[in-house]
Design an enzyme around this catalytic site. Structure first.
Site, mmCIF file in Angstrom:
data_model
loop_
_atom_site.group_PDB
_atom_site.id
_atom_site.type_symbol
_atom_site.label_atom_id
_atom_site.label_comp_id
_atom_site.label_asym_id
_atom_site.label_seq_id
_atom_site.Cartn_x
_atom_site.Cartn_y
_atom_site.Cartn_z
ATOM 1 C CB CYS A 47 -10.629 -3.392 2.098
ATOM 2 S SG CYS A 47 -9.991 -2.557 0.624
ATOM 3 C CB CYS A 52 -8.665 -4.894 -2.520
ATOM 4 S SG CYS A 52 -7.540 -3.555 -2.102
ATOM 5 C CD GLU A 96 -5.418 -6.410 -1.278
ATOM 6 O OE1 GLU A 96 -5.982 -7.042 -0.372
ATOM 7 O OE2 GLU A 96 -5.075 -5.205 -1.152
ATOM 8 C CG HIS A 134 -6.434 -0.168 -1.394
ATOM 9 N ND1 HIS A 134 -7.381 -0.564 -0.479
ATOM 10 C CD2 HIS A 134 -6.674 1.161 -1.610
ATOM 11 C CE1 HIS A 134 -8.163 0.454 -0.153
ATOM 12 N NE2 HIS A 134 -7.749 1.512 -0.839
ATOM 13 C CG ASN A 189 -0.311 -0.187 2.542
ATOM 14 O OD1 ASN A 189 0.658 -0.929 2.680
ATOM 15 N ND2 ASN A 189 -0.839 0.483 3.554
ATOM 16 C CD GLN A 190 3.311 3.128 -3.896
ATOM 17 O OE1 GLN A 190 3.792 4.228 -4.160
ATOM 18 N NE2 GLN A 190 3.223 2.164 -4.785
ATOM 19 C CD GLU A 191 -1.357 5.212 4.189
ATOM 20 O OE1 GLU A 191 -1.993 4.234 4.629
ATOM 21 O OE2 GLU A 191 -0.681 5.970 4.913
#
Length: 296
Positions: A134, A137, A109, A107, A94-96
């Protein structure tokens, strides 16, 4: 800076796990300059060496994949491995993006699947994750050409069909889309401009936009290399992955996140939607650059 940080995470994981499989996979990733992918030949060698199945090996890999996570908001790292039809492993995390809208998050996936897509994979057979996917995804994976047979594997539960997590699902065929995500459906936009601009147009030609027809692609100048990202729509709309996020994710998993980006080009067709303003804002906010835009 990126390689220093991920090296520290790798070292910490080796210490925590005290596991020869984890150590062997990490040593392989370091040998290939932190590129978060294992070819099917290497996967087969590791499976043979440690007498494990591909899924068992992938379950060891998800905590390693999570080392690639960028989480300035949640500080919650998720790792995923997408397995291609030959058995290649494509890592994802995951990357924010700090100071950006939370909807721009990639996300784990999505990260692994788009990594596989940009690497030329044509079918995902299995997705292995360290936490239960989630709903976002699950819907994203439901767009794949192999969704009916896609298996989801978790540390506590393996060999579950995606549709056991998404019963009575809504997908692209409900909207009359027959050629779905990962199927080849090239457009015919004319190539023009310099190498970076042509790379963005080539990415747009291979993007997936069955609903809006807003085919688009991004090209990043990363040192001397060009990295592209492609637009990927979703029948439920919100799990759609924009080309800039796709490209930034690929840069990360290629092990090139520490190399500065000097130019960003977005090539976009005139459909019913546009990511121009959002992309321009992100390019300015996180890269300090001005977006170059090509209308197709």
């Amino acid at each position: 800076m990126f390689r220093t940080e991920i090296s520290e995470r790798f070292e910490q994981l080796i210490t925590e796990k005290n596991c020869e499989i984890t150590k062997a996979v990490i040593e392989q990733l370091i040998r290939q300059d932190f590129h978060g992918q294992l070819s099917y030949e290497i996967v087969d060698e590791l499976c043979s060496q440690f007498k494990r199945s591909r899924i068992e090996l992938a379950l060891f890999c998800v905590s390693i994949a999570a080392c690639y996570a960028v989480t300035p908001v949640s500080h919650f790292n998720v790792g995923a491995v997408a397995i291609g039809k030959r058995g290649d492993f494509y890592f994802g995390a995951n990357q924010e993006f700090a100071r950006e809208a939370i909807q721009q998050t990639v996300h784990a996936e999505q990260s692994a699947i788009s990594h596989a897509w940009l690497a030329g994979e044509t079918l995902i057979t299995d997705i292995v994750v360290n936490y239960t996917p989630c709903g976002h995804c699950r819907q994203f994976m439901n767009e794949l050409n192999g969704a009916e047979n896609l298996k989801v594997h978790l540390p506590h539960s393996q060999d579950n069909l995606l549709h056991s997590y998404l019963p009575d699902s809504f997908g692209p065929k409900d909207l009359g889309v027959e050629s779905v995500f990962f199927n080849e459906q090239p457009q015919q936009f004319e190539m023009k401009g310099d190498k970076l601009q042509q790379a963005a147009i080539a990415a747009a030609n291979c993007s997936y936009a069955p609903h809006s027809k807003s085919f688009s692609g991004v090209a990043l100048q990363v040192g001397e290399r060009i990295i592209t990202g492609k637009y990927a729509e979703n029948a439920a709309f919100n799990p759609t992955l924009l080309p800039l996020q796709c490209a930034l994710n690929y840069r990360l998993l290629l092990g090139l996140a520490g190399i500065p980006i000097s130019r960003v080009v977005l090539a976009e067709a005139k459909g019913s939607l546009s990511s121009k303003l959002m992309t321009s804002s992100m390019v300015d906010s996180i890269l300090g650059l001005k977006l170059e835009y090509i209308s197709l």
